[in-house]
Design a protein around this motif. Structure first.
Motif, PDB file in Angstrom:
ATOM      1  N   ASP A  27      -9.082 -15.746  -8.012  1.00  0.00           N
ATOM      2  CA  ASP A  27      -8.671 -16.640  -9.094  1.00  0.00           C
ATOM      3  C   ASP A  27      -9.884 -17.258  -9.783  1.00  0.00           C
ATOM      4  OD1 ASP A  27      -6.797 -17.970 -10.675  1.00  0.00           O
ATOM      5  OD2 ASP A  27      -6.883 -19.757  -9.407  1.00  0.00           O
ATOM      6  N   GLY A  28     -11.028 -17.301  -9.072  1.00  0.00           N
ATOM      7  CA  GLY A  28     -12.221 -17.942  -9.616  1.00  0.00           C
ATOM      8  C   GLY A  28     -13.176 -16.935 -10.243  1.00  0.00           C
ATOM      9  N   ASP A  29     -14.457 -17.303 -10.233  1.00  0.00           N
ATOM     10  CA  ASP A  29     -15.496 -16.468 -10.837  1.00  0.00           C
ATOM     11  C   ASP A  29     -15.878 -15.345  -9.868  1.00  0.00           C
ATOM     12  OD1 ASP A  29     -17.616 -15.320 -12.092  1.00  0.00           O
ATOM     13  OD2 ASP A  29     -18.976 -17.041 -11.897  1.00  0.00           O
ATOM     14  N   PRO A  30     -15.567 -14.086 -10.186  1.00  0.00           N
ATOM     15  CA  PRO A  30     -15.866 -13.004  -9.241  1.00  0.00           C
ATOM     16  C   PRO A  30     -17.341 -12.639  -9.184  1.00  0.00           C
ATOM     17  CG  PRO A  30     -14.928 -12.099 -11.245  1.00  0.00           C
ATOM     18  CD  PRO A  30     -14.879 -13.598 -11.398  1.00  0.00           C
ATOM     19  N   TYR A  31     -18.111 -13.052 -10.195  1.00  0.00           N
ATOM     20  CA  TYR A  31     -19.512 -12.631 -10.277  1.00  0.00           C
ATOM     21  C   TYR A  31     -20.491 -13.742  -9.944  1.00  0.00           C
ATOM     22  CZ  TYR A  31     -17.054  -8.984 -12.825  1.00  0.00           C
ATOM     23  OH  TYR A  31     -16.176  -7.998 -13.178  1.00  0.00           O
TER      24      TYR A  31
END
Length: 644
Positions: A463-467
């Protein structure tokens, strides 16, 4: 001893005296001649395995081109395997010796193919052509991946053996006998089976001959020395290959023994000047056989004996023993770290320390080999001294046990089972608040589709920043601790922008955590697949064309080309079937549809899949057959473009 043998021995000793640091202080600095060569040899100390291990750099010749040498590995009977470097002359001599042996049995100078079978996961399938005699094809076929096929498909795969000269370790052929039962009568038998690399028992020979319906012969070979002897008929005696080795049967103090007196075998390979091994103790015992041979061939004859009793680990009901060297060879071949082997009544228990339980291939081959050596009435059970996948990676759960020394093995690991990886990842990722779903995809989910180049694909939808730094660090750690794992951290919106990825996730998934649908991953519309597929097809054409027209196709790897071609064909067919509303993407399902739906050149496509997964041996680099994989893939991709 022939004049040519004495000449080769004198040349080897003189070379060692001049260019090999280890021998420069042991061989007198006076010329070695035909008259004194044997005397000079006999004054040298015996060469033990541990001495080779310690002195390895000083055993290398300072003369010659190391870039043209090949490294071979021994079994590791007494610890870590030895690494021996072999020059081109020795490689040519060994090949010539093998071909002479085959010719003596098949009576042909041209046109036969030699196919070497292995079940060693690190062994790479490949094909070459011998310079002499003309048209002699030499192939190595690693059967470990074809072994994962269902029985009917495996039986079709081994039709490749018909009409060929087969070379293999007895344990490999014993395992084939166990699986195949009797060679189907509708198939032509192999032309000849040559057993080598392990002790050949009469029982193994009889089973192979009965199963395959062809003549069976044997060679006395050593990784360190190449071919040392050629078996004469079924007598169990070996004619020493005097063109390639000087062999001694010795007693206490290294003194040579006369005919009929058993002793240790010391061998001096004559052709290898890159790393001379002079009076090298093989670990085998033997006895010279006196008198003329019925085959009328001249030269010394040797009968191999079982090793001394202290080298035998267990014995069977008939008194036959399992030697440490036999077990070490077998376990190196199978990538098993054996720690103990015991016999308990009619059962032999083999304990091994590895990250995961023995695979079906490993269990099958171990059972066939041990039963062949000890007695077919015994059963064999493998028992893991476990290592498990933990949050910190593979860890040993039990201390080292007494018994056989572990065999160090090359780093080409087997893919873990999907359930094992899923359980590990589930435990690792439990409690991660922004993880919406985790799934495995790809060929790793189907053992029959796994290739040498396969990865374990894991997709984590967050749900958050994958990178961000956190997930970069987590993915790196996971990739580091599980061989061939490829972790992709993404968001549902990003998956939606890659329609084929979304289809594969929903079609092939092995669930780890959560639900992909609830995470927002949905089947894409047909229009999105068409748009992506058209762009993909153009890129795929460019890649295939560039590889097909590379400057030197003779230096390419046909195995990788076949795998690459199969990957492009697979994606092209996925787009085609998905756009028709057929929601399947797994490789084996696609291959069934290729045959059923009349896709052009289905035979070429299925052949690329078979070779790329080593279900069939590959052709030689630079041949039209090798180029055909890429041509067929290019045709398939262009056909997809025309389909739209």
């Amino acid at each position: 001893m022939t004049n040519s043998t004495t000449t080769a021995l004198a040349e080897l000793l003189d070379h060692a005296r001049r260019y090999v640091p280890y021998y420069q202080r042991l061989i007198p600095q006076t010329p070695v001649t035909l008259d004194n060569a044997v005397a000079v040899l006999r004054r040298l100390p015996l060469l033990q395995r541990d001495k080779v291990r310690r002195e390895r750099p000083r055993l290398w010749s300072t003369e010659g081109d190391p870039l043209r040498w090949r490294t071979v590995h021994t079994t590791g009977t007494t610890g870590s395997p030895l690494e021996i470097v072999v020059d081109e002359a020795a490689q040519r001599a060994e090949l010539a010796s093998l071909i002479r042996h085959v010719e003596s049995h098949v009576g042909a100078r041209t046109g036969f193919a030699i196919l070497h079978l292995t079940l060693h996961l690190a062994s790479v399938s490949r094909t070459s052509v011998a310079p002499e005699p003309p048209n002699t094809r030499l192939s190595k076929w690693n059967l470990s991946r074809a072994w994962q096929l269902p029985d009917e498909e495996f039986s079709h795969a081994v039709e490749e053996l018909a009409g060929q000269v087969i070379t293999a370790m007895p344990s490999v052929m014993a395992a084939l006998c166990d699986r195949l039962g009797r060679w189907p009568g509708r198939l032509a038998p192999p032309r000849l089976v040559v057993l080598s690399g392990e002790h050949v028992t009469p029982g193994v020979r009889a089973r192979v001959a009965q199963t395959f319906g062809c003549h069976v012969t044997a060679l006395y070979t050593l990784a360190e020395a190449g071919i040392v002897g050629h078996e004469c008929g079924e007598t169990g005696n070996y004619h020493v290959d005097e063109t390639g080795a000087f062999l001694e049967v010795i007693g206490d103090g290294g003194l040579p023994l006369s005919s009929g007196v058993p002793g240790d075998i010391a061998v001096t390979p004559l052709a290898n000047h890159a790393m001379p091994l002079i009076r090298y103790l093989t670990g085998d015992t033997g006895v010279w056989v006196d008198g003329p041979c019925d085959c009328a061939r001249s030269g010394p004859r040797l009968r191999l004996l079982m090793a001394r009793s202290e080298h035998v680990l267990v014995t069977g009901p008939s008194g036959r023993g399992l030697r440490m060297i036999d077990l070490a060879k077998l376990c190196r071949q199978l990538d098993l770290g054996v720690t103990r082997v015991v016999r308990e009544g009619d059962e032999v228990v083999l304990e091994h320390r590895d990250e995961r339980p023995a695979s079906n291939v490993q269990r099958t081959v171990v059972a066939a080999a041990l039963r062949s050596l000890l007695g077919v009435e015994l059963t064999v059970r493998t028992l893991q001294v476990p290592r498990v996948l933990t949050v910190d990676g593979p860890q040993a759960e039990a201390p080292r046990r007494a018994g056989v020394t572990d065999v160090e093995r090359p780093g080409v690991p087997a893919l873990p089972a999907p359930g094992e990886i899923a359980a590990w990842a589930r435990k690792l990722l439990a409690g991660e608040g922004d993880v919406l779903a985790v799934a495995l995809t790809g060929s790793a989910l189907d053992p029959a589709s796994v290739s040498r180049f396969s990865d374990i694909d894991m997709t984590i939808v967050v749900d958050g920043d994958p990178y961000g730094a956190y997930w970069r660090s987590r993915a790196t750690a996971m990739n580091r601790h599980v061989a061939t794992l490829r972790v992709n951290v993404t968001q549902a919106a990003a998956v939606a922008r890659t329609p084929l990825v979304a289809c594969r996730l929903l079609s092939e998934r092995h669930a780890v955590l959560g639900s992909l649908e609830q995470a927002g991953v949905a089947w894409p519309a047909a229009g999105a697949l068409v748009a992506e597929g058209m762009f993909w097809a153009q890129t795929a054409e460019n890649i295939l064309w560039t590889r097909l027209t590379s400057a030197d196709r003779t230096r390419t790897d046909p195995l990788r080309d076949a795998w690459l071609a199969s990957r492009f064909c697979l994606d092209a067919l996925r787009y085609k079937f998905l756009c028709e509303g057929i929601r399947v993407t797994a490789a084996r399902s696609i291959l069934r549809l290729v045959v059923e739906s009349g896709v052009p050149n289905a035979t070429g496509i299925t052949n690329a899949f078979a070779v790329g997964r080593e279900h069939r041996p590959p052709p030689m680099a630079g041949t039209p057959e090798a180029d055909q994989f890429l041509l067929d893939a290019l045709s398939c991709v262009r056909w997809l473009g025309n389909f739209w």
